[in-house]
Design a protein around this motif. Structure first.
Motif, PDB file in Angstrom:
ATOM      1  N   SER A  41       0.475  -1.476  -0.213  1.00 45.67           N
ATOM      2  CA  SER A  41      -0.206  -0.307  -0.037  1.00 45.67           C
ATOM      3  C   SER A  41       0.768   1.340  -0.241  1.00 45.67           C
ATOM      4  O   SER A  41       2.424   1.710   1.053  1.00 45.67           O
ATOM      5  N   ASP A  42       0.063   1.944  -0.687  1.00 51.49           N
ATOM      6  CA  ASP A  42       1.062   3.307  -0.384  1.00 51.49           C
ATOM      7  C   ASP A  42       0.086   3.910   0.978  1.00 51.49           C
ATOM      8  O   ASP A  42      -0.520   4.040   1.006  1.00 51.49           O
ATOM      9  N   THR A  43       1.708   3.910   1.943  1.00 49.31           N
ATOM     10  CA  THR A  43       1.049   4.486   3.570  1.00 49.31           C
ATOM     11  C   THR A  43       1.547   6.042   3.642  1.00 49.31           C
ATOM     12  O   THR A  43       2.666   6.085   3.110  1.00 49.31           O
ATOM     13  N   PHE A  44       0.587   6.516   4.483  1.00 45.92           N
ATOM     14  CA  PHE A  44       1.868   7.612   4.869  1.00 45.92           C
ATOM     15  C   PHE A  44       1.114   7.396   6.794  1.00 45.92           C
ATOM     16  O   PHE A  44      -0.461   6.986   6.961  1.00 45.92           O
ATOM     17  N   PHE A  45       2.263   7.422   7.469  1.00 42.98           N
ATOM     18  CA  PHE A  45       2.008   7.300   9.056  1.00 42.98           C
ATOM     19  C   PHE A  45       2.160   8.177   8.761  1.00 42.98           C
ATOM     20  O   PHE A  45       3.391   9.456   9.337  1.00 42.98           O
ATOM     21  N   LEU A  46       0.699   9.283  10.466  1.00 39.21           N
ATOM     22  CA  LEU A  46       1.742  10.976  10.687  1.00 39.21           C
ATOM     23  C   LEU A  46       0.696  10.418  12.194  1.00 39.21           C
ATOM     24  O   LEU A  46       0.964   9.803  12.810  1.00 39.21           O
ATOM     25  N   THR A  47       2.520  11.520  12.716  1.00 36.62           N
ATOM     26  CA  THR A  47       2.098  11.455  14.371  1.00 36.62           C
ATOM     27  C   THR A  47       2.801  13.289  14.412  1.00 36.62           C
ATOM     28  O   THR A  47       2.505  13.972  13.610  1.00 36.62           O
ATOM     29  N   GLY A  48       2.506  13.310  16.131  1.00 31.62           N
ATOM     30  CA  GLY A  48       3.259  15.125  15.946  1.00 31.62           C
ATOM     31  C   GLY A  48       3.098  15.167  17.582  1.00 31.62           C
ATOM     32  O   GLY A  48       2.250  14.098  18.472  1.00 31.62           O
ATOM     33  N   THR A  49       2.569  16.670  17.666  1.00 29.05           N
ATOM     34  CA  THR A  49       2.229  17.134  18.816  1.00 29.05           C
ATOM     35  C   THR A  49       1.313  17.990  18.919  1.00 29.05           C
ATOM     36  O   THR A  49       1.600  18.676  18.634  1.00 29.05           O
ATOM     37  N   ASP A  50       0.675  18.531  19.918  1.00 24.27           N
ATOM     38  CA  ASP A  50      -0.523  19.299  20.549  1.00 24.27           C
ATOM     39  C   ASP A  50       0.252  20.107  21.297  1.00 24.27           C
ATOM     40  O   ASP A  50       0.312  19.751  22.660  1.00 24.27           O
ATOM     41  N   GLU A  51       0.304  21.112  20.535  1.00 21.71           N
ATOM     42  CA  GLU A  51       0.988  22.333  21.454  1.00 21.71           C
ATOM     43  C   GLU A  51       0.553  23.976  22.206  1.00 21.71           C
ATOM     44  O   GLU A  51       0.922  24.513  22.951  1.00 21.71           O
ATOM     45  N   HIS A  52      -0.705  23.453  21.855  1.00 22.91           N
ATOM     46  CA  HIS A  52      -1.689  24.742  22.285  1.00 22.91           C
ATOM     47  C   HIS A  52      -2.574  24.479  23.532  1.00 22.91           C
ATOM     48  O   HIS A  52      -2.556  23.483  23.989  1.00 22.91           O
ATOM     49  N   GLY A  53      -3.644  25.911  23.924  1.00 26.16           N
ATOM     50  CA  GLY A  53      -4.132  25.252  25.148  1.00 26.16           C
ATOM     51  C   GLY A  53      -4.080  25.514  26.406  1.00 26.16           C
ATOM     52  O   GLY A  53      -2.961  26.449  26.568  1.00 26.16           O
ATOM     53  N   ALA A 227      -6.568  21.200  17.812  1.00 25.72           N
ATOM     54  CA  ALA A 227      -5.605  20.089  17.439  1.00 25.72           C
ATOM     55  C   ALA A 227      -6.429  18.769  17.091  1.00 25.72           C
ATOM     56  O   ALA A 227      -6.113  17.996  15.801  1.00 25.72           O
ATOM     57  N   LEU A 228      -7.890  18.218  16.402  1.00 24.97           N
ATOM     58  CA  LEU A 228      -8.541  16.881  15.630  1.00 24.97           C
ATOM     59  C   LEU A 228      -7.982  17.446  13.983  1.00 24.97           C
ATOM     60  O   LEU A 228      -8.019  17.177  13.505  1.00 24.97           O
ATOM     61  N   SER A 229      -7.993  18.919  14.147  1.00 22.03           N
ATOM     62  CA  SER A 229      -7.747  19.404  12.656  1.00 22.03           C
ATOM     63  C   SER A 229      -6.328  19.230  12.327  1.00 22.03           C
ATOM     64  O   SER A 229      -6.032  18.874  10.724  1.00 22.03           O
ATOM     65  N   ASN A 230      -5.259  18.041  12.690  1.00 25.86           N
ATOM     66  CA  ASN A 230      -4.128  18.419  12.469  1.00 25.86           C
ATOM     67  C   ASN A 230      -3.894  16.498  11.415  1.00 25.86           C
ATOM     68  O   ASN A 230      -3.148  16.781  10.588  1.00 25.86           O
ATOM     69  N   TYR A 231      -5.354  16.384  11.118  1.00 24.94           N
ATOM     70  CA  TYR A 231      -5.241  14.680  10.994  1.00 24.94           C
ATOM     71  C   TYR A 231      -5.799  15.529   9.292  1.00 24.94           C
ATOM     72  O   TYR A 231      -4.401  14.626   8.364  1.00 24.94           O
ATOM     73  N   CYS A 232      -6.556  16.316   8.824  1.00 25.32           N
ATOM     74  CA  CYS A 232      -6.192  17.272   7.430  1.00 25.32           C
ATOM     75  C   CYS A 232      -5.099  18.591   6.947  1.00 25.32           C
ATOM     76  O   CYS A 232      -4.285  18.218   6.482  1.00 25.32           O
ATOM     77  N   THR A 233      -4.872  18.990   7.569  1.00 22.98           N
ATOM     78  CA  THR A 233      -3.549  20.322   8.320  1.00 22.98           C
ATOM     79  C   THR A 233      -2.309  18.864   8.088  1.00 22.98           C
ATOM     80  O   THR A 233      -1.955  19.604   6.866  1.00 22.98           O
TER      81      THR A 233
END
Ligand code: MSP
Length: 677
Positions: A41-53, A227-233
């Protein structure tokens, strides 16, 4: 064009350093992503950090640093740890990045333009820990989710018309039973939505650390919408760039959002509602796992029952941690972590079962067939036991795939290991070492078949387990003479593909047995980490001290681990030589205000007097140290603790359950400034 597969971890809060609870989610996603890549599969794996709030804003204030400094530090630690753990993420998104900010504002605009946002005023309770508006009354009322006291918020807000989505959401859960997994979580969510949804405040005016609402910058956007929008941005949403837009079109919607069970509501109620309101497609599946418990409660910073991934990987290597978490925890349920269980699992399944299968099979092929894969006759000297192994292997391939696709990692690995057990028994039953003693042609053919069968089963287990334990399986694959395992496609996997005559690679043991001292070493390292992390948020050492070095009681600066550290955590003499330790003499000592564990020392190291901030206040009265000779690591970068610069690290043993420091010293008199080697 291969099919695409997009998988995400939650983005982790940067108010706490990563621990193995975070590593658990990330490892599960990494394993899924790796298997998908192996399937082509053409795989894309995303992770990251939630930094506001508000939570981050406060943590930074408590640590006496700016939110940006805090987020830079901790985001670096998360990323650094994932790199050390060989996590195959394709992108790491930080919510303070401009690409994210732009995308979140676009998300807000779309929801607003579609008529789902209105201005109102909120008066009620807010849980800062969960960043959640809660139904509770009265100042300090406990949060229904986590029990912590809530705070009263009274301000003008933008509201999202969540209540209008009640029926649509229920229809979604009913029509797409796989949208929320496992079933228990789906039922909980449905019950929650059936209980009625209220409109949701999606902006704050009393906090500053966030993304401004477009056209009304007095407000910042609610951290969960951000934070949730990160999956799109992260994959290009909101970007004017054509390439980004194509990327978004290619990968969105996500195939799997993997999360812990405590954030189900945000992902399964708020997120689909936001997406529908913005006119965007919904993710295919939200998969919630249980918690990793340590000493019977959820591992978390606030409970102080944390185990660091670094501790395990320094002593046993990445694959030991991955295997344990994937094999021991029933996915979806809570699972317990303990050093004893970890070492037991490592020794039984990896060192004994797989390790022995690999080392004896490969050693015998080396010895009896000059290191070349033997030819298994399909007729001569064949027994039903050989065919039984072939059938067991085919069955393992099939059940592994279906269990894995159902997120039952533990059972999938169990299926692969049932093949390992069957082959180990087959080897014992067929005694190739005894067959090798005989000189006739029939025995030679029999020996070839036995060893081919064992090696072929080993190849199949190695391919199956690669996504779960990538480093060790890559080595076994090479030892089998098959080259780079990342080139292998799982879709091709079937019995009988090993070619006779294939030259084996260099055969070496892959899983050295762990003895009892491994547990002690890990416990000690954890204690040291706890002691050294006296300050609430400070850069932690990403690498712990090697098991044989004494405890360092001043926190070490962030530094990448030695690139070539062995799987068993040992380092080379060159690595050791980088550490400059010298004898110093304490000239002045005093307590650090507001920090129970810290002392400020002035230490003469022969060439100069250094200020050192050390976590030894619980064991030493300041006046008892004056004139005392101590050992210091003098070539560390300076770092600040409670606003004081520390210019060296004091060396001590960490003793007892509490890990109390005992300073290193000498029986003979030693001159100030002498170097330790
Ligand atoms: N920032 C939010 C998530 C936003 S996603 C758009 C958040 N962050 S968190 O740092 O608290 O991380 C939560 C995730 O870390 C959990 O959902 C889970 O995946 C993982 N875990 C943290 N502690 C854990 C355990 N003790 N056990 C298992 N997973 C744990 O919530």
């Amino acid at each position: 064009m291969p099919s695409k597969f997009y998988i995400t971890t939650p983005i982790y809060y940067v108010n706490a350093r990563p621990h193995i609870g975070h590593a658990y989610t990330t490892i599960a996603c990494d394993a899924i992503a790796r298997r998908q890549r192996m399937l082509g599969s053409d795989t894309f794996f995303l992770t990251g950090t939630d930094e506001h709030g508000q939570k981050i804003e406060r943590s930074a204030a408590e640590a006496g640093i700016t939110p940006q400094q805090l987020t830079d530090r901790i985001a670096g630690e998360f990323r650094g740890l994932w790199d050390r753990m060989n996590i195959s993420y394709d992108d790491f998104i930080r919510t303070t990045e401009p690409r994210h900010k732009r995308g979140v504002q676009e998300m807000f605009r779309r929801i607003r333009d579609n008529g789902h946002i209105y201005k109102g005023s909120y008066s009620g309770q807010y849980c800062v820990f969960d960043e959640l508006y809660v139904d509770a009354t009265g100042a300090g009322a406990p949060c229904p989710e986590c029990g912590r006291p809530t705070e009263t918020v009274k301000e003008e807000n933008y509201f999202f018309k969540l209540s209008a989505f009640e029926d649509t959401l229920l229809k979604l859960y009913t029509e797409r039973p796989d949208f929320i997994r496992p079933e228990t979580r789906r039922n909980e969510v449905m019950a929650f939505v059936r209980g009625g949804l209220r409109d949701l405040s999606i902006s704050r005016t009393t906090i500053k650390w966030g993304i401004p609402v477009p056209d009304d910058p007095r407000h910042v956007i609610y951290v969960w919408l951000d934070a949730l929008s990160n999956y799109c941005t992260a994959i290009g949403f909101g970007s004017p760039d054509k390439k980004d837009q194509q990327k978004f079109a290619r990968y969105w919607p996500a195939d799997v959002h993997m999360i812990g069970k405590e954030i189900v509501r945000f992902h399964c109620v708020y997120w689909p509602a936001f997406l529908m309101a913005a006119g965007l497609p919904l993710p295919k599946s939200i998969v919630a796992h249980g918690w990793l418990l340590f000493e019977e409660s959820k591992m978390s910073k606030s409970r102080g029952n944390i185990v660091r991934a670094e501790t395990v990987i320094d002593v046993l290597g990445n694959d030991a941690l991955r295997y344990f978490l994937l094999r021991e925890v029933v996915f979806g349920q809570d699972g317990s972590f303990s050093f004893d269980a970890l070492v037991q699992r490592y020794n039984s399944d990896l060192a004994n079962d797989l390790g022995n299968l690999a080392s004896r099979t490969l050693a015998m092929i080396t010895r009896y067939f000059r290191g070349e894969m033997p030819y298994p006759s399909s007729v001569v000297s064949r027994t039903p036991a050989d065919d039984a192994i072939a059938r067991t292997a085919e069955a393992a391939i099939a059940s592994y795939a279906s269990l894995w696709d159902d997120f039952q990692f533990s059972r999938a690995l169990e299926a692969a290991w049932s093949l390992v057990a069957a082959v180990n028994k087959y080897i014992v039953d067929n005694e190739p070492w005894a067959v090798a003693e005989k000189d006739d042609e029939g025995s030679r053919a029999r020996l070839a078949t036995i060893l081919y069968t064992a090696a072929e089963a080993l190849r199949i287990v190695t391919a199956l387990a690669h996504a779960a334990i990538p480093e060790s399986t890559a080595r076994i694959w090479e030892q089998l003479g098959l080259g780079d395992i990342s080139r292998f496609r799982l879709t091709d996997l079937k019995w009988g593909q090993s070619q006779h005559g294939t030259k084996l690679g260099k055969v070496e043991p892959v899983f050295p047995r762990a003895d009892k001292s491994a547990i002690e070493r890990m416990q000690q390292m954890e204690q040291q980490r706890t002691t050294t992390q006296a300050a609430p948020i400070a850069p932690a050492a990403t690498t712990g001290p090697s098991p044989t070095t004494p405890a360092m009681v001043t926190p070490a600066p962030a530094a990448p681990g030695p690139a070539a550290a062995a799987a068993d955590g040992r380092i080379s003499i060159d690595d050791f030589a980088k550490v400059e330790m010298r004898v110093g003499q304490v000239k002045a000592a005093e307590k650090v205000k507001g920090a129970d564990k810290l002392l400020r020392l002035e230490v003469d190291i022969g060439t100069e007097v250094r200020q050192v901030v050390a976590g030894i206040a619980e064991a030493y009265a300041p006046e008892s140290l004056i004139g005392r000779k101590v050992v210091l690591v003098v070539n560390l970068q300076p770092r600040k603790l409670r606003g004081l610069e520390s210019n060296a690290m004091i060396v001590a043993a960490s003793v007892g359950d509490k890990g109390l420091p005992v300073l290193a010293g000498f029986l003979e008199d030693v001159p100030v400034g002498a170097r330790l080697k």
